[in-house]
Design a protein around this motif. Sequence first.
Motif, mmCIF file in Angstrom:
data_model
loop_
_atom_site.group_PDB
_atom_site.id
_atom_site.type_symbol
_atom_site.label_atom_id
_atom_site.label_comp_id
_atom_site.label_asym_id
_atom_site.label_seq_id
_atom_site.Cartn_x
_atom_site.Cartn_y
_atom_site.Cartn_z
ATOM 1 N N ARG A 20 46.998 43.518 47.557
ATOM 2 C CA ARG A 20 47.747 42.584 46.707
ATOM 3 C C ARG A 20 47.788 41.192 47.323
ATOM 4 N NH1 ARG A 20 52.349 46.941 45.143
ATOM 5 N NH2 ARG A 20 51.377 47.700 43.229
ATOM 6 N N GLU A 21 47.973 41.125 48.636
ATOM 7 C CA GLU A 21 47.992 39.825 49.321
ATOM 8 C C GLU A 21 46.649 39.110 49.154
ATOM 9 O OE1 GLU A 21 48.954 40.735 53.383
ATOM 10 O OE2 GLU A 21 51.017 41.306 52.894
ATOM 11 N N ILE A 22 45.589 39.851 49.357
ATOM 12 C CA ILE A 22 44.245 39.288 49.238
ATOM 13 C C ILE A 22 43.973 38.863 47.798
ATOM 14 C CG2 ILE A 22 41.777 39.857 49.344
ATOM 15 C CD1 ILE A 22 42.556 41.661 51.794
ATOM 16 N N ARG A 27 43.031 34.913 43.573
ATOM 17 C CA ARG A 27 43.392 34.417 42.243
ATOM 18 C C ARG A 27 43.831 32.965 42.309
ATOM 19 N NH1 ARG A 27 48.844 36.084 40.099
ATOM 20 N NH2 ARG A 27 49.228 34.324 41.433
ATOM 21 N N ASP A 28 44.650 32.645 43.305
ATOM 22 C CA ASP A 28 45.154 31.283 43.456
ATOM 23 C C ASP A 28 44.045 30.278 43.763
ATOM 24 O OD1 ASP A 28 47.663 32.317 42.945
ATOM 25 O OD2 ASP A 28 48.371 32.143 45.023
ATOM 26 N N LYS A 29 42.939 30.757 44.310
ATOM 27 C CA LYS A 29 41.794 29.899 44.606
ATOM 28 C C LYS A 29 40.797 29.850 43.451
ATOM 29 C CE LYS A 29 41.977 30.059 49.596
ATOM 30 N NZ LYS A 29 42.105 28.647 49.872
ATOM 31 N N GLY A 30 41.119 30.561 42.351
ATOM 32 C CA GLY A 30 40.280 30.486 41.162
ATOM 33 C C GLY A 30 39.147 31.491 41.095
ATOM 34 N N VAL A 31 39.188 32.512 41.938
ATOM 35 C CA VAL A 31 38.151 33.549 41.907
ATOM 36 C C VAL A 31 38.297 34.345 40.609
ATOM 37 C CG1 VAL A 31 37.262 35.622 43.060
ATOM 38 C CG2 VAL A 31 38.086 33.685 44.421
ATOM 39 N N ILE A 47 46.761 42.231 39.001
ATOM 40 C CA ILE A 47 46.334 40.948 39.547
ATOM 41 C C ILE A 47 47.043 39.796 38.840
ATOM 42 C CG2 ILE A 47 44.364 39.374 39.812
ATOM 43 C CD1 ILE A 47 42.654 42.038 40.034
ATOM 44 N N ARG A 48 47.115 39.868 37.528
ATOM 45 C CA ARG A 48 47.760 38.795 36.752
ATOM 46 C C ARG A 48 49.264 38.715 37.036
ATOM 47 N NH1 ARG A 48 44.207 36.395 33.514
ATOM 48 N NH2 ARG A 48 42.415 37.564 32.777
ATOM 49 N N GLU A 49 49.881 39.835 37.414
ATOM 50 C CA GLU A 49 51.320 39.869 37.663
ATOM 51 C C GLU A 49 51.706 39.436 39.075
ATOM 52 O OE1 GLU A 49 52.483 43.842 36.581
ATOM 53 O OE2 GLU A 49 52.526 43.353 34.452
#
Length: 50
Positions: A20-22, A27-31, A47-49
């Motif tokens: 989840r951390e990864i 996600r925050d980096k736009g992957v 992932i979205r949550e």
Amino acid sequence: MMRDVEKASWEYSGGLKKAREIAKKMRDKGVDISIIKETTNLSEKEIREL
């Protein structure tokens, strides 16, 4: 998809927390979500949550 026994073992070992951390960082980096799903074995919903 992981079997229930494999998933339980993975969660117990702390793998789920780390995944989840990864996933959140990715996600925050736009992957792309599909790459995150493949890499972490998390669902799109999870992932979205994050």
